[in-house]
Structures are given as C-alpha cells and as structure tokens.
Design a protein around this motif. Structure first.
Motif, PDB file in Angstrom:
ATOM      1  N   CYS A 149       0.842  -1.198   0.000  1.00  0.00           N
ATOM      2  CA  CYS A 149       0.000   0.000   0.000  1.00  0.00           C
ATOM      3  C   CYS A 149       0.878   1.248   0.000  1.00  0.00           C
ATOM      4  O   CYS A 149       1.884   1.318   0.714  1.00  0.00           O
ATOM      5  N   ASP A 150       0.489   2.229  -0.814  1.00  0.00           N
ATOM      6  CA  ASP A 150       1.209   3.500  -0.899  1.00  0.00           C
ATOM      7  C   ASP A 150       0.509   4.626  -0.142  1.00  0.00           C
ATOM      8  O   ASP A 150       0.988   5.761  -0.152  1.00  0.00           O
ATOM      9  N   PHE A 151      -0.623   4.337   0.506  1.00  0.00           N
ATOM     10  CA  PHE A 151      -1.431   5.418   1.081  1.00  0.00           C
ATOM     11  C   PHE A 151      -0.861   5.981   2.388  1.00  0.00           C
ATOM     12  O   PHE A 151      -0.941   7.158   2.647  1.00  0.00           O
ATOM     13  N   LYS A 152      -0.298   5.113   3.232  1.00  0.00           N
ATOM     14  CA  LYS A 152       0.351   5.536   4.475  1.00  0.00           C
ATOM     15  C   LYS A 152      -0.528   6.445   5.340  1.00  0.00           C
ATOM     16  O   LYS A 152      -0.183   7.594   5.631  1.00  0.00           O
ATOM     17  N   CYS A 153      -1.667   5.919   5.743  1.00  0.00           N
ATOM     18  CA  CYS A 153      -2.532   6.628   6.681  1.00  0.00           C
ATOM     19  C   CYS A 153      -1.811   6.772   8.021  1.00  0.00           C
ATOM     20  O   CYS A 153      -0.940   5.967   8.368  1.00  0.00           O
ATOM     21  N   VAL A 158       0.718  -1.143   8.097  1.00  0.00           N
ATOM     22  CA  VAL A 158       0.657  -2.127   7.017  1.00  0.00           C
ATOM     23  C   VAL A 158       1.544  -1.748   5.822  1.00  0.00           C
ATOM     24  O   VAL A 158       2.217  -2.624   5.259  1.00  0.00           O
ATOM     25  N   PRO A 159       1.608  -0.473   5.391  1.00  0.00           N
ATOM     26  CA  PRO A 159       2.514  -0.146   4.280  1.00  0.00           C
ATOM     27  C   PRO A 159       3.974  -0.486   4.574  1.00  0.00           C
ATOM     28  O   PRO A 159       4.725  -0.851   3.663  1.00  0.00           O
ATOM     29  N   TYR A 160       4.375  -0.389   5.836  1.00  0.00           N
ATOM     30  CA  TYR A 160       5.743  -0.734   6.213  1.00  0.00           C
ATOM     31  C   TYR A 160       5.918  -2.252   6.289  1.00  0.00           C
ATOM     32  O   TYR A 160       7.004  -2.773   6.013  1.00  0.00           O
ATOM     33  N   ALA A 161       4.856  -2.934   6.664  1.00  0.00           N
ATOM     34  CA  ALA A 161       4.918  -4.393   6.796  1.00  0.00           C
ATOM     35  C   ALA A 161       4.788  -5.096   5.453  1.00  0.00           C
ATOM     36  O   ALA A 161       5.404  -6.146   5.227  1.00  0.00           O
ATOM     37  N   ARG A 162       4.001  -4.533   4.545  1.00  0.00           N
ATOM     38  CA  ARG A 162       3.720  -5.178   3.267  1.00  0.00           C
ATOM     39  C   ARG A 162       4.463  -4.558   2.086  1.00  0.00           C
ATOM     40  O   ARG A 162       4.494  -5.137   1.002  1.00  0.00           O
ATOM     41  N   VAL A 193      -4.029  -6.007  -0.193  1.00  0.00           N
ATOM     42  CA  VAL A 193      -3.865  -5.023   0.876  1.00  0.00           C
ATOM     43  C   VAL A 193      -4.639  -3.755   0.532  1.00  0.00           C
ATOM     44  O   VAL A 193      -5.360  -3.201   1.353  1.00  0.00           O
ATOM     45  N   ASN A 194      -4.497  -3.295  -0.699  1.00  0.00           N
ATOM     46  CA  ASN A 194      -5.257  -2.151  -1.203  1.00  0.00           C
ATOM     47  C   ASN A 194      -5.756  -2.549  -2.588  1.00  0.00           C
ATOM     48  O   ASN A 194      -5.231  -2.121  -3.615  1.00  0.00           O
ATOM     49  N   THR A 195      -6.769  -3.404  -2.582  1.00  0.00           N
ATOM     50  CA  THR A 195      -7.196  -4.137  -3.774  1.00  0.00           C
ATOM     51  C   THR A 195      -7.461  -3.236  -4.975  1.00  0.00           C
ATOM     52  O   THR A 195      -7.038  -3.529  -6.100  1.00  0.00           O
ATOM     53  N   ALA A 336       3.889   2.018  17.037  1.00  0.00           N
ATOM     54  CA  ALA A 336       5.159   2.746  17.025  1.00  0.00           C
ATOM     55  C   ALA A 336       5.599   3.061  15.602  1.00  0.00           C
ATOM     56  O   ALA A 336       5.482   2.225  14.702  1.00  0.00           O
ATOM     57  N   GLY A 337       6.083   4.283  15.404  1.00  0.00           N
ATOM     58  CA  GLY A 337       6.591   4.689  14.102  1.00  0.00           C
ATOM     59  C   GLY A 337       5.578   5.363  13.207  1.00  0.00           C
ATOM     60  O   GLY A 337       5.932   5.886  12.144  1.00  0.00           O
ATOM     61  N   THR A 338       4.304   5.368  13.632  1.00  0.00           N
ATOM     62  CA  THR A 338       3.282   6.045  12.834  1.00  0.00           C
ATOM     63  C   THR A 338       3.077   7.465  13.364  1.00  0.00           C
ATOM     64  O   THR A 338       3.290   7.726  14.552  1.00  0.00           O
ATOM     65  N   PRO A 339       2.654   8.400  12.511  1.00  0.00           N
ATOM     66  CA  PRO A 339       2.424   9.777  12.962  1.00  0.00           C
ATOM     67  C   PRO A 339       1.425   9.868  14.113  1.00  0.00           C
ATOM     68  O   PRO A 339       1.599  10.674  15.039  1.00  0.00           O
ATOM     69  N   ALA A 340       0.383   9.049  14.083  1.00  0.00           N
ATOM     70  CA  ALA A 340      -0.648   9.124  15.119  1.00  0.00           C
ATOM     71  C   ALA A 340      -0.104   8.722  16.488  1.00  0.00           C
ATOM     72  O   ALA A 340      -0.574   9.216  17.521  1.00  0.00           O
ATOM     73  N   ALA A 341       0.875   7.842  16.509  1.00  0.00           N
ATOM     74  CA  ALA A 341       1.418   7.376  17.788  1.00  0.00           C
ATOM     75  C   ALA A 341       2.130   8.486  18.548  1.00  0.00           C
ATOM     76  O   ALA A 341       2.228   8.453  19.777  1.00  0.00           O
ATOM     77  N   ALA A 342       2.634   9.482  17.813  1.00  0.00           N
ATOM     78  CA  ALA A 342       3.388  10.569  18.449  1.00  0.00           C
ATOM     79  C   ALA A 342       2.489  11.662  19.003  1.00  0.00           C
ATOM     80  O   ALA A 342       2.969  12.562  19.712  1.00  0.00           O
ATOM     81  N   ARG A 343       1.199  11.601  18.712  1.00  0.00           N
ATOM     82  CA  ARG A 343       0.291  12.652  19.166  1.00  0.00           C
ATOM     83  C   ARG A 343       0.083  12.593  20.678  1.00  0.00           C
ATOM     84  O   ARG A 343       0.064  11.506  21.266  1.00  0.00           O
ATOM     85  N   LYS A 344      -0.070  13.746  21.277  1.00  0.00           N
ATOM     86  CA  LYS A 344      -0.230  13.839  22.734  1.00  0.00           C
ATOM     87  C   LYS A 344      -1.684  13.620  23.171  1.00  0.00           C
ATOM     88  O   LYS A 344      -1.935  13.328  24.339  1.00  0.00           O
ATOM     89  N   ASP A 345      -2.631  13.799  22.235  1.00  0.00           N
ATOM     90  CA  ASP A 345      -4.048  13.744  22.605  1.00  0.00           C
ATOM     91  C   ASP A 345      -4.629  12.338  22.421  1.00  0.00           C
ATOM     92  O   ASP A 345      -5.672  12.156  21.790  1.00  0.00           O
ATOM     93  N   GLN A 346      -3.927  11.343  22.988  1.00  0.00           N
ATOM     94  CA  GLN A 346      -4.408   9.965  22.912  1.00  0.00           C
ATOM     95  C   GLN A 346      -5.701   9.819  23.725  1.00  0.00           C
ATOM     96  O   GLN A 346      -5.890  10.476  24.745  1.00  0.00           O
ATOM     97  N   VAL A 347      -6.581   8.942  23.255  1.00  0.00           N
ATOM     98  CA  VAL A 347      -7.870   8.701  23.912  1.00  0.00           C
ATOM     99  C   VAL A 347      -7.718   7.550  24.905  1.00  0.00           C
ATOM    100  O   VAL A 347      -7.081   6.538  24.608  1.00  0.00           O
TER     101      VAL A 347
END
Length: 419
Positions: A149-153, A158-162, A193-195, A336-347
C-alpha cells in the motif's frame, strides 16, 4: 524426494494471510509434506503473523511460545506482517528457526525443503509479489491480486509491513482463477492489501482485471473483499450493476464519520464524498423487489483527538446517512513509528471500550433492519459443507446467512430461495 514430514500451519489476521498460507500448504504438499493440525504436534511449524494492532503482535508471540513448549525440537518458521516489522524481536523467541518478511515469501518453501534435506543453500524465486489463493472450502476461494500500500494513513503500519503497492499481470491471475474453478469452487473473493490500487506494477487497471475475471468459466460469483471509497469508481459500479457475476456486497473502509478525524488520519476523501458514493451505488443497484446492497463499513474509534462530539459525528453519519448492513469496529491501537502514535491527545482505553460498545449496539440494530428490508425477496444461496447440529448454511449474493436442514446434495450448489 524428501522424507515425508508433518507440518502444521497457523494463520493470524486477514484473509490475505489465509490465501498465502493455503498456497504454502499446496506447494509443500507437492514436496511430500503432510499437513496436520497444529495442536496434534508436528515436525515443523509455519506461523503467518499479523501486526494490525498491539494485540495482534502479542497473540503472535504467544502462539510461537506455545508451539515451542508443545514440541521443543520442532523448528518454527515465522512470516507475515509482524515478521516484517519486528524481525530481530521474533528471531530471539526460543524455538524460532527462520523469519521471512513481506518480500521474502517466495523463499519459504525452498528454504523449508532445503532445511529438511540438510542443505545450507537453496534456490528461490526472487519475485516481490507472492501469488496466492486459498483452498480448504468447497464453495469459496480468496484470490490475492495485489499486495502492499502507498497510502500511508497516519495510524497504519501495514505499508511498512507489506511494502509498496504491487501486482502481477492480469494474464497471470486469470489462470489462477481457472485453477480455482477446476477445483469445483463457485465463488471467488478478490483480495489484496489495497485491492482497488491494482495496476501500479503493470500499467493495468482494477476495472480491466474484474472484467476479465468475469469471463472465467466455472466461477459463478465474485466478491470484492475490501476497496477504498476513492478507488471504487462510478465506472466500476455501473458495470457491476449492468448484470455481471459480481455481487451486491461492498466492504468499504470509512474509518471515521468526522471530517476533522478523516483529515488527521490522512484519508483521501471526506464524508460528503463517501455519502455520494454510497448513494450512487444504491441508486444503480437497488430496485423494488430486488435484494438490498450489503455494505460492510470499517470504523476506527478512539483515534487521537477524537472527542465525544467528534465520535458522535461518526455515530450519526452511520445511523442517518450510510446505514450499513454491518460495521467492522476497531479500537485505535497505537503503533510505534506512525504519525498518530506521536500525538499527545491519545484517547483513554476506557473511552475506546465505551465507544466500541455504542457502535456494536448500532450495528446490531442496522443489521436487523437490513435483514428485515430483504424479507420476501428472491435471492440465490451458495450452500457450504459444514454440518452443525443437523443444519447447514450459505450466503445470499448480498451476504445474508441462510440456514437449511443439512443435505449433502446441496453442498456447493447455488439455490433459489425467498429470504
């Protein structure tokens, strides 16, 4: 010929993994291996892992350790998405013999054969795309047509794994579909993965692929396992609606019904575009006296920054606008390693659990309404082989499960019913 060895396969995660494991099993059977249930003990194990959440990683580690405790002398081969991201970590687990990442899948079978023969070196296919399709069911097969996958949400590993989006040529996929048909299987589920991103490697398109698959003799039904809303084009919808083997069943990831969250996730559409796509499909494919379209919608709850108000935007969008037949609900998992993981406003996890429960209740309500809206409508059911307490079941084209008294003659048959 190698000595006959017993091998057990353990698959975690998505249907794509199941298709790949099934292919390993077929290829190793050709080499003289005997597949056995993993809990009966084996000479060698192959574990195909998932890494979509932290729980997936933990589950993979636990099963590897359990296998080693059960059969300490049996080597354990590990592959899959978790193996790609945490190769060194997995390699240090006691009992693990080899770890193969996303682009090394073609090495697995020759490596196992060489190891059993006592050989240190082995020849292997260096292709980056590992073709696969599942066997084991007498009615349905999952056919892999795309990987990566090239989308990298912002939330996704998954893009790093696949790896990057890639695919084989249509000319190599059609013979695989024909091989599935030769097994007597009536239905193919197209998976990747991204059919819908099919074609990046070969310059072809997903639309070209499904049109050619539609011509394969022996296959009577197709489903698209999952497709991004921006890749499900009006051209594709119009063609399916014109009368094809492709069923009125769409699995579409939404992820959030809040434009604020969709933008933060890095998704490639907004709620207005998503709503238009759902409305267009219904306009083209739903008619009086005909089956309703089944929409399965993926939703993530508890993404960083999702307030109660933004969650309710998702709830109301699903309830009032999309009204799917089913909601696949995932609590956000910090990777770990994703942009969302670095955010401070975790739920908080407690909030995620609460929101999952709210959407589960909505899902149950919407699914009941979907079933009710289809009652009395003629449909066709493909019956499966499982005998459960004297009953068998199958699915209509729009994915309603129908139960019937067990009748061996109906296995693999497409039967007219009134829902």
């Amino acid at each position: 010929m190698i000595m006959k060895k017993k091998i057990a396969f353990i698959t975690l995660g998505c249907k794509l993994n199941y298709a790949e494991t099934s292919t390993y099993e077929r290829k190793l059977a050709e080499e003289g291996f005997e597949a056995v249930p993993w809990n009966k003990g084996a000479d060698i194990y192959l574990v195909n892992t998932c890494t979509v959440t932290e729980h997936s990683d933990k589950k993979s580690r636990n099963i590897i350790r359990k296998l080693h405790r059960m059969t300490p002398d049996a080597p354990i081969i590990v592959t899959g998405c978790y193996a790609q991201l945490k190769k060194e970590e997995i390699g240090q687990i006691e009992g693990v013999s080899r770890v193969f990442g996303a682009t090394e899948k073609g090495q697995i079978v020759p490596a196992i054969v060489a190891a059993v023969n006592g050989e240190k070196d082995y020849s292997h296919d260096a292709q980056t795309f590992f073709p696969a399709w599942s066997t084991g069911e007498r009615t349905r097969s999952f056919l892999k047509v795309q990987d990566g996958c090239d989308f990298k949400c912002a939330y996704c590993t998954v893009p790093y794994a696949r790896g990057e989006s890639r695919n084989p040529a249509i000319s190599t996929i059609i013979p695989e579909a024909e091989a599935i048909a030769a097994e007597g299987i009536k239905e193919i589920v197209i998976t990747g993965v991204n059919t819908g991103d099919f074609g990046k490697t070969t310059g072809e398109t997903f639309f070209e692929l499904i049109r050619q698959l539609n011509e394969v003799n022996g296959i009577e039904r197709y489903r698209i396992s999952s497709i991004e809303p921006n890749l499900l084009t009006e051209e594709i919808v119009d063609w399916i609606a014109s009368g094809t083997k492709f069923l009125p069943h769409f699995h579409i990831p939404l992820q959030s019904g809040s434009d604020t969250i969709l933008k933060a996730m890095g998704r490639r559409y907004d709620t207005a575009a998503f709503a238009r796509k759902i409305a267009y499909i219904r306009e083209k494919m739903e008619h009086p006296g005909c089956p309703k379209v089944f929409f399965g919608i993926d939703v993530i709850v508890g993404f960083p920054g999702e307030t109660d108000e933004l969650f309710m935007e998702t709830y109301n969008f699903l309830k009032d606008v999309v009204r799917p037949a089913f909601i696949h609900i995932f609590p956000y998992s910090r990777r770990a390693g994703t942009p969302a993981a670095a955010r401070k406003d975790q739920v908080q996890d407690s909030k995620k659990t609460e929101r999952v429960k709210i959407l589960e209740e909505l899902c149950a309500q919407l699914h009941e309404e979907f079933i009710a809206g289809n009652r009395g409508i003629p449909e066709k059911v493909l019956y499966e082989s499982t005998d459960k307490h004297g009953k068998m079941s199958g699915y209509t084209g729009n994915y309603i499960r129908i139960e019937h008294d067990f009748d061996e003659k109906l296995i693999g048959k497409i039967v007219d019913v009134i829902i």
